[in-house]
Design an enzyme around this catalytic site. Sequence first.
Site, PDB file in Angstrom:
ATOM      1  N   TRP A 182       1.016  -1.163  -0.152  1.00 32.25           N
ATOM      2  CA  TRP A 182       0.094   0.058  -0.072  1.00 32.25           C
ATOM      3  C   TRP A 182       0.848   1.310   0.114  1.00 32.25           C
ATOM      4  CZ3 TRP A 182      -0.403   4.018   3.537  1.00 32.25           C
ATOM      5  CH2 TRP A 182      -1.331   5.153   3.190  1.00 32.25           C
ATOM      6  N   GLU A 223      -3.009  -2.854  -2.633  1.00 32.29           N
ATOM      7  CA  GLU A 223      -4.243  -2.410  -2.087  1.00 32.29           C
ATOM      8  C   GLU A 223      -4.638  -0.994  -2.599  1.00 32.29           C
ATOM      9  OE1 GLU A 223      -3.382  -1.903   2.263  1.00 32.29           O
ATOM     10  OE2 GLU A 223      -5.491  -1.155   2.697  1.00 32.29           O
ATOM     11  N   LYS A 225      -6.959   2.380  -2.624  1.00 27.60           N
ATOM     12  CA  LYS A 225      -7.690   3.553  -1.932  1.00 27.60           C
ATOM     13  C   LYS A 225      -8.494   4.658  -2.533  1.00 27.60           C
ATOM     14  CE  LYS A 225      -6.609   5.933   2.524  1.00 27.60           C
ATOM     15  NZ  LYS A 225      -5.620   6.092   3.588  1.00 27.60           N
ATOM     16  N   ASP A 256      -9.599  -3.173   1.251  1.00 28.52           N
ATOM     17  CA  ASP A 256      -9.524  -2.550   2.613  1.00 28.52           C
ATOM     18  C   ASP A 256     -10.954  -1.983   2.719  1.00 28.52           C
ATOM     19  OD1 ASP A 256      -9.723  -0.381   4.920  1.00 28.52           O
ATOM     20  OD2 ASP A 256      -7.597  -1.087   4.821  1.00 28.52           O
ATOM     21  N   HIS A 259     -11.653   1.866   2.283  1.00 27.14           N
ATOM     22  CA  HIS A 259     -10.909   2.237   1.423  1.00 27.14           C
ATOM     23  C   HIS A 259     -11.880   2.589  -0.062  1.00 27.14           C
ATOM     24  CE1 HIS A 259      -6.779   1.582   2.390  1.00 27.14           C
ATOM     25  NE2 HIS A 259      -7.249   2.092   3.289  1.00 27.14           N
ATOM     26  N   HIS A 283      -8.911  -6.356   3.997  1.00 27.98           N
ATOM     27  CA  HIS A 283      -8.301  -5.625   5.163  1.00 27.98           C
ATOM     28  C   HIS A 283      -9.574  -5.273   5.838  1.00 27.98           C
ATOM     29  CE1 HIS A 283      -4.008  -4.077   4.744  1.00 27.98           C
ATOM     30  NE2 HIS A 283      -4.048  -5.464   4.946  1.00 27.98           N
ATOM     31  N   ASP A 291     -11.803   7.026   6.069  1.00 24.32           N
ATOM     32  CA  ASP A 291     -11.045   5.912   6.574  1.00 24.32           C
ATOM     33  C   ASP A 291     -10.599   5.949   7.796  1.00 24.32           C
ATOM     34  OD1 ASP A 291      -9.694   3.495   6.094  1.00 24.32           O
ATOM     35  OD2 ASP A 291      -7.843   4.517   5.291  1.00 24.32           O
ATOM     36  N   ASP A 293     -10.666   3.564  10.500  1.00 20.75           N
ATOM     37  CA  ASP A 293     -10.038   2.663  11.144  1.00 20.75           C
ATOM     38  C   ASP A 293     -10.438   2.343  12.308  1.00 20.75           C
ATOM     39  OD1 ASP A 293      -8.023   1.207   8.814  1.00 20.75           O
ATOM     40  OD2 ASP A 293      -7.426   3.294   9.029  1.00 20.75           O
ATOM     41  N   ASP A 323      -7.153  -4.609   9.832  1.00 18.10           N
ATOM     42  CA  ASP A 323      -6.791  -3.201   9.618  1.00 18.10           C
ATOM     43  C   ASP A 323      -7.445  -1.935  10.361  1.00 18.10           C
ATOM     44  OD1 ASP A 323      -5.108  -1.074   9.102  1.00 18.10           O
ATOM     45  OD2 ASP A 323      -5.448  -1.062   6.785  1.00 18.10           O
TER      46      ASP A 323
HETATM   47  C1  RNT Z   1      -3.623   2.557   4.596  1.00 18.63           C
HETATM   48  C2  RNT Z   1      -3.999   1.179   4.589  1.00 18.63           C
HETATM   49  C3  RNT Z   1      -2.852   0.382   5.004  1.00 18.63           C
HETATM   50  C4  RNT Z   1      -2.440   0.726   6.328  1.00 18.63           C
HETATM   51  C5  RNT Z   1      -1.520  -0.235   6.771  1.00 18.63           C
HETATM   52  C6  RNT Z   1      -0.854  -0.032   8.289  1.00 18.63           C
HETATM   53  O1  RNT Z   1      -5.019   3.383   4.541  1.00 18.63           O
HETATM   54  O2  RNT Z   1      -5.274   0.868   4.881  1.00 18.63           O
HETATM   55  O3  RNT Z   1      -3.178  -1.039   4.862  1.00 18.63           O
HETATM   56  O4  RNT Z   1      -3.398   0.698   7.140  1.00 18.63           O
HETATM   57  O5  RNT Z   1      -0.670  -0.549   6.049  1.00 18.63           O
HETATM   58 ZN    ZN Z   2      -5.446  -1.378   4.795  1.00 16.85          ZN
END
Ligand code: RNT
Ligand code: ZN
Length: 415
Positions: A182, A223, A225, A256, A259, A283, A291, A293, A323
């Site tokens: 990523w 990955e 986004k 993810d 994302h 993820h 995003d 998390d 994640d």
């Molecule tokens: C960032 C991505 C990525 C990170 C990690 C720490 O937006 O989601 O996967 O969260 O690599």
């Molecule tokens: Zn991620």
Amino acid sequence: MTRLDYSAAQAAFADWGVDSDAAIDRLADISISVHCWQGDDVAGFEGRSGSSGGGIQATGNFPGRARTPAELRADLEFAYSRIPGRHRLNLHASYLDSPETPARDALEYRHFSSWVDWAKHQGLGLDFNPTFFAHEKADDNLTLAHPDAGIRDFWIAHGEVCREISARIGQEMGSPCIMNIWVPDGFKDTPVDRLAARKRLEASLDRMLAKPFDKALMRDAVESKLFGIGVEACTVGSHEFYLGYAIRNDTVLCLDMGHFHPMESVADKLSAVSLSVDEILMHVSRPMRWDSDHVILLNDDILAIAQELVLGDLLGRTHIGLDFFDATISRTAAWVIGTRNMQKALLRALLLPKAPLQAAEEALDFNRRFMMTEELKDLPYGAVWQEFCTRLGVPTGNALISDLDVYQASVADRG
Ligand code: RNT
Ligand code: ZN
């Protein structure tokens, strides 16, 4: 702890033609890749202070952040001891464990070998990620797509050494190491040449991934986004970019949950991309307005992901990684509750009467499908979950909460 009546639950599921013992056995075989970075707010061990950059932001100052590899491992050992089953650890390159301070393009396996020894000892699998953020060469949010060839070369070299490290980890562990790429690359304001940036990212990836590795050792994942804080106008590695890249280059595609546009269902994407890529990396995360998390809950989004993986028969070619990172609550509790929520969602999906549900849909009997999905919600999933935890020797309910409290109290005085 009050024991719920498992045999009554078993009978209730049997009424629907579902074998709850089989669901328990199946769940015990699903390994989840637990992310190291929930334990220390994505700080890593390179001694760089401040935010991770790249739009990644852990907020909060709850006591107990792991400051060293030893503290992080102690926290992980506790967390895994309260998560039923055998799982994996997902390590970022910034979590090296070494008295040396190698540059990112000079990392070697030996900087991570203590993690491998520890993981073997703990019976864990290992995954890996290059770290394309939290670095002065990433401070303008451009790495592999940077216009400066020297900066691109540096990050390509970082990716190359990480692939070597991943392959060696896979060899040592006897299980393929999934290496997820990523990069934060993007633009705060509207670019005039998106194509040039995307061509640079593509060319950098091509060079980075040029060396073939045995899939038994390591596999590359990419990955995408939608946007990040500081790169609101354009993310170079968008979904369309990486979907195409993964198909053309036979890499794993990472989705993810944070994302995409908040109204999009990531669960809906699984079956669609499964027709074009062999393997998927999830993820599992919880975006809130962005995003963010947040730690995953046992909510509809997670249940939908689990249902797609189970009903679509995608478990065999999907790697489930977590994640999320929340620094306002106990980091160990976040790991334990979050990972268990993913498992609970999978269990609920495994306890669905797949054949009659699919038959109703195929017959266009949406009334039957509707009646079934809603009545099924009342089945005693909690009793099966408790039975699963008991068989695997981990607590539930108040016993779990008091364990989490005791552990948190033991780390609360870390500075
Ligand atoms: C960032 C991505 C990525 C990170 C990690 C720490 O937006 O989601 O996967 O969260 O690599
Ligand atoms: Zn991620």
